[in-house]
Design an enzyme around this catalytic site. Structure first.
Site, PDB file in Angstrom:
ATOM      1  CG  ASN A 265      -0.330  -0.451   2.360  1.00  0.00           C
ATOM      2  OD1 ASN A 265       0.626  -0.739   2.718  1.00  0.00           O
ATOM      3  ND2 ASN A 265      -1.112  -0.062   3.583  1.00  0.00           N
TER       4      ASN A 265
ATOM      5  CD  GLU B  63      -5.447  -6.013  -1.119  1.00  0.00           C
ATOM      6  OE1 GLU B  63      -4.898  -4.977  -1.100  1.00  0.00           O
ATOM      7  OE2 GLU B  63      -6.555  -6.274  -0.325  1.00  0.00           O
TER       8      GLU B  63
ATOM      9  CB  CYS C 162      -5.230  -1.374  -1.604  1.00  0.00           C
ATOM     10  SG  CYS C 162      -6.459  -0.608  -0.500  1.00  0.00           S
TER      11      CYS C 162
HETATM   12  N1  THU Z   1      -5.200  -1.630   2.723  1.00  0.00           N
HETATM   13  C1  THU Z   1      -4.812  -2.334   1.639  1.00  0.00           C
HETATM   14  O1  THU Z   1      -3.509  -2.226   1.364  1.00  0.00           O
HETATM   15  N2  THU Z   1      -5.616  -3.291   1.115  1.00  0.00           N
HETATM   16  C2  THU Z   1      -6.763  -3.699   1.606  1.00  0.00           C
HETATM   17  O2  THU Z   1      -7.463  -4.606   0.943  1.00  0.00           O
HETATM   18  C3  THU Z   1      -7.248  -2.911   2.764  1.00  0.00           C
HETATM   19  C4  THU Z   1      -6.543  -1.751   3.238  1.00  0.00           C
HETATM   20  C5  THU Z   1      -4.445  -0.449   2.946  1.00  0.00           C
HETATM   21  C6  THU Z   1      -5.141   0.768   2.647  1.00  0.00           C
HETATM   22  C7  THU Z   1      -4.291   1.636   3.703  1.00  0.00           C
HETATM   23  O3  THU Z   1      -3.183   2.115   3.451  1.00  0.00           O
HETATM   24  C8  THU Z   1      -4.214   0.854   5.010  1.00  0.00           C
HETATM   25  O4  THU Z   1      -4.592  -0.439   4.615  1.00  0.00           O
HETATM   26  C9  THU Z   1      -5.426   1.221   6.114  1.00  0.00           C
HETATM   27  O5  THU Z   1      -6.735   1.262   5.393  1.00  0.00           O
END
Ligand code: THU
Length: 131
Positions: A42, A55, A53
């Site tokens: 992320n 993914e 994010c």
């Molecule tokens: N986050 C992800 O990278 N993937 C997800 O599917 C859930 C949330 C990250 C976004 C943000 O940087 C942190 O987690 C908190 O929400």
């Protein structure tokens, strides 16, 4: 590569995460049928909504390198007691390219849940929905 090895690869991405706001690093590793793996983390932004994010980072890396319809497994990991479930936006973006994708969703103790994207979002909207 075993499921656990793909999960461990995703864990190596936690140190690349840019998370000055949430302090919640997430790592991902997306596998293609030919064995190519695209990793992601992320990347947050002072304008919070511009955050991407882990993914989706992995997915856009893969698509931009020419992979589209050959995704096999995706590992998603975070420093959470519960499995680090993909958010709705990530589920939707993954569904576009791989509605049958196998997901390995890990907890901070490196144990993981294995399931399909279809199980996470039944009756999802994708390209076929526009036929
Ligand atoms: N986050 C992800 O990278 N993937 C997800 O599917 C859930 C949330 C990250 C976004 C943000 O940087 C942190 O987690 C908190 O929400």
């Amino acid at each position: 590569m075993t499921d656990q090895e793909l999960v461990e690869l995703a864990f190596t991405m936690l140190e690349r995460s840019y998370v000055p706001y949430s302090h919640f690093p997430v790592g991902a590793a997306l596998e293609c049928a030919d064995g190519t793996i695209f990793t992601g983390c992320n990347v947050e932004n002072a304008a919070f909504g511009s955050t991407i994010c882990a993914e989706r980072t992995a997915l856009v890396k893969a698509v931009s390198e020419g992979h589209r319809d050959d995704f096999t497994r995706l590992a998603v990991v975070g420093n959470s007691t519960e499995p680090c479930w993909p958010c709705g936006a990530c589920r939707q973006m993954l569904y576009e390219f791989a509605p049958e994708l196998t997901l390995l969703v890990a907890r901070k103790d490196h144990s993981f849940v294995k399931l399909t994207l279809g199980e996470l979002m039944p009756h999802g909207f994708g390209p076929k929905g526009m036929d």
